[in-house]
Every structure is written in structure tokens, then in C-alpha cells.
Design a protein around this motif. Sequence first.
Motif, PDB file in Angstrom:
ATOM      1  N   PHE A 214       0.825  -1.202   0.000  1.00  0.00           N
ATOM      2  CA  PHE A 214       0.000   0.000   0.000  1.00  0.00           C
ATOM      3  C   PHE A 214       0.857   1.249   0.000  1.00  0.00           C
ATOM      4  CE2 PHE A 214       0.473  -0.665   4.618  1.00  0.00           C
ATOM      5  CZ  PHE A 214       0.746   0.614   5.072  1.00  0.00           C
ATOM      6  N   GLU A 215       0.224   2.352  -0.359  1.00  0.00           N
ATOM      7  CA  GLU A 215       0.860   3.668  -0.318  1.00  0.00           C
ATOM      8  C   GLU A 215      -0.064   4.655   0.357  1.00  0.00           C
ATOM      9  OE1 GLU A 215       3.187   5.689  -3.111  1.00  0.00           O
ATOM     10  OE2 GLU A 215       3.418   3.979  -4.436  1.00  0.00           O
ATOM     11  N   LEU A 216       0.517   5.479   1.195  1.00  0.00           N
ATOM     12  CA  LEU A 216      -0.207   6.614   1.759  1.00  0.00           C
ATOM     13  C   LEU A 216      -0.065   7.793   0.807  1.00  0.00           C
ATOM     14  CD1 LEU A 216       1.058   6.317   5.444  1.00  0.00           C
ATOM     15  CD2 LEU A 216      -1.026   5.353   4.446  1.00  0.00           C
ATOM     16  N   THR A 217      -0.988   8.728   0.878  1.00  0.00           N
ATOM     17  CA  THR A 217      -0.939   9.875  -0.019  1.00  0.00           C
ATOM     18  C   THR A 217      -0.843  11.174   0.774  1.00  0.00           C
ATOM     19  OG1 THR A 217      -2.045  11.013  -1.855  1.00  0.00           O
ATOM     20  CG2 THR A 217      -3.461  10.124  -0.121  1.00  0.00           C
ATOM     21  N   GLU A 218      -0.216  12.144   0.164  1.00  0.00           N
ATOM     22  CA  GLU A 218      -0.185  13.489   0.722  1.00  0.00           C
ATOM     23  C   GLU A 218      -1.034  14.440  -0.106  1.00  0.00           C
ATOM     24  OE1 GLU A 218       3.909  14.540   0.942  1.00  0.00           O
ATOM     25  OE2 GLU A 218       4.348  13.120   2.558  1.00  0.00           O
ATOM     26  N   ASP A 219      -1.677  13.914  -1.149  1.00  0.00           N
ATOM     27  CA  ASP A 219      -2.488  14.751  -2.020  1.00  0.00           C
ATOM     28  C   ASP A 219      -3.822  15.049  -1.352  1.00  0.00           C
ATOM     29  OD1 ASP A 219      -4.368  15.488  -4.268  1.00  0.00           O
ATOM     30  OD2 ASP A 219      -2.515  15.233  -5.401  1.00  0.00           O
ATOM     31  N   PRO A 220      -4.238  16.320  -1.293  1.00  0.00           N
ATOM     32  CA  PRO A 220      -5.507  16.664  -0.632  1.00  0.00           C
ATOM     33  C   PRO A 220      -6.724  16.067  -1.319  1.00  0.00           C
ATOM     34  CG  PRO A 220      -4.606  18.554  -1.818  1.00  0.00           C
ATOM     35  CD  PRO A 220      -3.537  17.524  -1.783  1.00  0.00           C
ATOM     36  N   GLU A 221      -6.579  15.657  -2.591  1.00  0.00           N
ATOM     37  CA  GLU A 221      -7.688  15.033  -3.299  1.00  0.00           C
ATOM     38  C   GLU A 221      -7.868  13.568  -2.895  1.00  0.00           C
ATOM     39  OE1 GLU A 221      -9.774  16.552  -5.372  1.00  0.00           O
ATOM     40  OE2 GLU A 221      -8.751  18.463  -5.132  1.00  0.00           O
ATOM     41  N   GLY A 222      -6.909  13.024  -2.146  1.00  0.00           N
ATOM     42  CA  GLY A 222      -7.003  11.647  -1.703  1.00  0.00           C
ATOM     43  C   GLY A 222      -6.534  10.663  -2.749  1.00  0.00           C
ATOM     44  N   ALA A 223      -6.695   9.369  -2.452  1.00  0.00           N
ATOM     45  CA  ALA A 223      -6.241   8.304  -3.347  1.00  0.00           C
ATOM     46  C   ALA A 223      -7.062   7.049  -3.113  1.00  0.00           C
ATOM     47  CB  ALA A 223      -4.757   8.001  -3.114  1.00  0.00           C
ATOM     48  N   GLU A 224      -7.338   6.328  -4.187  1.00  0.00           N
ATOM     49  CA  GLU A 224      -7.934   5.011  -4.091  1.00  0.00           C
ATOM     50  C   GLU A 224      -7.744   4.285  -5.411  1.00  0.00           C
ATOM     51  OE1 GLU A 224     -12.079   5.733  -3.171  1.00  0.00           O
ATOM     52  OE2 GLU A 224     -12.664   5.455  -5.265  1.00  0.00           O
ATOM     53  N   LEU A 225      -7.760   2.970  -5.354  1.00  0.00           N
ATOM     54  CA  LEU A 225      -7.690   2.135  -6.544  1.00  0.00           C
ATOM     55  C   LEU A 225      -9.044   1.472  -6.731  1.00  0.00           C
ATOM     56  CD1 LEU A 225      -4.149   0.573  -6.049  1.00  0.00           C
ATOM     57  CD2 LEU A 225      -4.799   2.430  -7.603  1.00  0.00           C
ATOM     58  N   ARG A 226      -9.602   1.595  -7.941  1.00  0.00           N
ATOM     59  CA  ARG A 226     -10.986   1.197  -8.171  1.00  0.00           C
ATOM     60  C   ARG A 226     -11.155  -0.128  -8.902  1.00  0.00           C
ATOM     61  NH1 ARG A 226     -13.948   6.997  -9.628  1.00  0.00           N
ATOM     62  NH2 ARG A 226     -13.780   7.847  -7.507  1.00  0.00           N
ATOM     63  N   HIS A 227     -10.108  -0.616  -9.553  1.00  0.00           N
ATOM     64  CA  HIS A 227     -10.229  -1.862 -10.300  1.00  0.00           C
ATOM     65  C   HIS A 227      -8.847  -2.473 -10.464  1.00  0.00           C
ATOM     66  CE1 HIS A 227     -11.505  -4.220 -14.094  1.00  0.00           C
ATOM     67  NE2 HIS A 227     -12.128  -4.751 -13.063  1.00  0.00           N
ATOM     68  N   VAL A 228      -8.771  -3.807 -10.476  1.00  0.00           N
ATOM     69  CA  VAL A 228      -7.485  -4.491 -10.573  1.00  0.00           C
ATOM     70  C   VAL A 228      -7.603  -5.642 -11.561  1.00  0.00           C
ATOM     71  CG1 VAL A 228      -8.000  -6.000  -8.594  1.00  0.00           C
ATOM     72  CG2 VAL A 228      -5.616  -5.544  -9.234  1.00  0.00           C
ATOM     73  N   ASP A 229      -6.536  -5.868 -12.349  1.00  0.00           N
ATOM     74  CA  ASP A 229      -6.573  -6.926 -13.362  1.00  0.00           C
ATOM     75  C   ASP A 229      -5.923  -8.205 -12.836  1.00  0.00           C
ATOM     76  OD1 ASP A 229      -3.802  -6.697 -13.587  1.00  0.00           O
ATOM     77  OD2 ASP A 229      -3.824  -5.856 -15.607  1.00  0.00           O
TER      78      ASP A 229
END
Length: 436
Positions: free
Chosen positions: A73-88
Motif C-alpha cells: 500500500f501507499e499513503l498519499t499526501e495529495d488533498p484530493e485523496g487516493a484510491e484504486l478502483r479496479h485491478v486486473d
Amino acid sequence: MKKLFTLFLGFALCSTMNAQTVRMLTMGLGTPGLDEPQFMGLSISPDGRYACGSLDMASGYFVADLVNNDFMFELTEDPEGAELRHVDNNGLAIGYNGPGVTYSFEGVETVLATPSDEYKYVLGEALTNDGSILVGSLVAKGYLTYAAYSKDGGEWTLLPEADEALLGEYVGTGSAAKYISGDGKVILGSIGNFGPAVLWTLGDNGEYVVDPLFSKYVIMTDEDMAAGEKTLYGLHPAGLSNNGKYALFQGTIVEGDIPMRVPVVYDVESKELTIYSEPQEIDQNGTGLLPTAIADNGTMVGIVGTQPLFESFGSFIWEAGKDQAQLLGQAFAAYDEMFGVADSIGYCLPTGMSADGRYILGYGFFIENFEDPESLAYFTTFLIDVKGTSGVESIETAGNVSVAQIYSVDGSQRARLAKGINIVRMSDGSVRKIVK
């Protein structure tokens, strides 16, 4: 600086009853939300090997290898946030970390580049089984979105817009692509972010064409209302089977004067639409059912209600060919043990299914004792194996496992985690690798 970790998955709780296995994904370092992040699973790969999602409601993202029990996993510093929505099927996931990104299980993040300065960023949504085709939306400077795709690492290309003549009195601008079949031949999205559903299919010439199913089935004009041939007041994308056969929607019908949300399935091959409006015994409050994912055979999962975490009264599975849906707690006793109370008050959400329907992924609010205000409580990802066996025994809860020793790769003991690779031995004897 972002920190990257890779660990073995821990079983915070594993229960096997009635030949079904349910497990929660946790690192086993302590209480999620305090000692480790809360993992909120959003997607499972078609073959059931990988899962991805967000950390602590978009404070970062993760990818997990469910076969080899590796977790990154990775933490984010971006104020817009982060997420992964689909994986192959190769562990490549797509989502956003501020701008849209892909993230491989090897830990490589790639920012999705816009084709011109006309757009602020790409919002990544889904990808094919081999990751060769990506879909999402180009976000313009005014935050309007336009459905697009990228093939074989090429420039993002806009998908065709629906003909304005078909929109009737609906006022919509732009489009959004949300889902893609495993072979890339079918894409599902909407007009704008919240408008009626649009389907794109790959033509013989290699170009995507619009299947304006909304114009066939949704009441869009006063004339549609007067004719009485259409029954749907809304049709919004909710999922797409990996084989591209079934497009899943949240539909809106009206019973008397009361709007009702119902699952709707469109057979892409036969062009037939099925509205699942038959009253459901599990819908005791009459709120309707909101589907969230569908398998290749047509089995679907979702929630009883209209909004996750706000207007939900349980999670359901509706097996293909059955007249009635079941609550997950009815279908899987182990799930009811873990999340029974939380699920009934809307604090759980199934989010994905493997292509064959064997694995159901989601996240829920786990608490050891709802009557005890001091009891440990946190959001966690759950994985249901509908064909699981009783071969996995219960393992210590995360709260009972702690770090015993930390070593460098050359065997030297460390007092704390250091930059680079750390070999961590846990109090239960398990060994994990942490990259900081």
C-alpha cells in the motif's frame, strides 16, 4: 514523502461454517485505524487473485495478492485523496492519487497523462484482464467529464457521445466511463457523472459505438410518459460482468406514487432488459435493492437500500435463476458472525465479485461487541469464498499479535523499522517483509 510497505496478509479473524470461508484482511500489527490502516476493498480481479481499494476512506490505496498473501500500500499526501478502483489478473490496478494513476503490484505508480492541456487530469476507473485497455474520464478545467479509453499505453481517446436527439428533455453534458469487460469489447458508463446509462460496444472496424439503451427503456419525455410503454424513471450503471454479457444497473420504478430502486440487468448479446421488481422478502422496509457487482453467470450482490452507509439495511446476494435474494448473513453463517449487527444497520458494502462468482469482496465495520462502548471497532475488508472448506482454522486476532524482532536483510537486529527492507518476526512466529 509517501511510504511503501509490503507485508504478508494476516487473518484478524477467520471463521469457517457450513463449508464457507470468510476472512478479514489485516496486517496483524494491531487495531486497524490505530496501529495499521483501515483497508477498504473496492475491487477483486476476475480470477480472484488480487484485491485493491483505499485506506482509511481515501487516505491512500492498496493492492493485495490473495494467493501468496502479499500486501502492498501507499499513503498519499495529495488533498484530493487516493484510491484504486479496479485491478486486473496481473495485479495492475487503476484509480487516482490526486490525478489518475495505475499502480502495479511491483510498486510502480504511473500517472495517467492527459492528451492535451484542455483537461486537468484523467480519472482512472477500470481496465481489461491483461491491463491493455484502460477506461476512465478526462476531466476538463470546468470539471466536466468525458468518457475515454487508452489502448496499449497509447494516448487517451474520447468515446463517442450519445446523439443529442436521443436525450429528449434530459439536460446532460459530457459522459463518464465506469466499467469494461475483460476482453475490452464492452464499456459501461453514463451521460455525465450522474445521468442515464450508456453502453459502448466494439464494432467490427475496431471503433466503439454507442448502444443508447437509455432511449429504449427510460422515460425521458412527456411523450414517453403518456405512451406508457416504458417503466423506468432512471437507469444508472452499477457493474459489468467480466465476460461482457451482463450490464448491471440501479433502476428506478414507481409503485403508486412511491419511487423504488430495483436491480436491472441488460443482456448485451440478446439486447434484452430484465427489471428485478418482484417484491423481496429481505426488503422489509420497502427501500429497494441497490446492486454493486455481477458475475459472469448473472449472480449479483449489493445492499438492501438506496445508499451505502446512509440508507442500507443489509447486504444481499441474488443467485442467477432464483426468484428471491438472500442476505449475506443468511447465505453465509460466518459472515453473520462477523458483521451481523453492522450489516443490518448499513455499515457493510459488498463491492466486487470474481468472474466465476466464487469470491465476494467488500468492506464492513467490525466490532467485537456492539453493547460495549470500549470494544475494538474498525472498518476492514472482507473476502467470502463461497466454495471454501473448513481447512483454515481460526488464528489469533490482530490485537493479540505484536512485533517481536526486526532484522535487516543481512540478519542484523534493529530497534525499529529502518529505510529499505525490514524482516519482521511477529509474536505468533510469522515473518513479514516491510519496505519503508
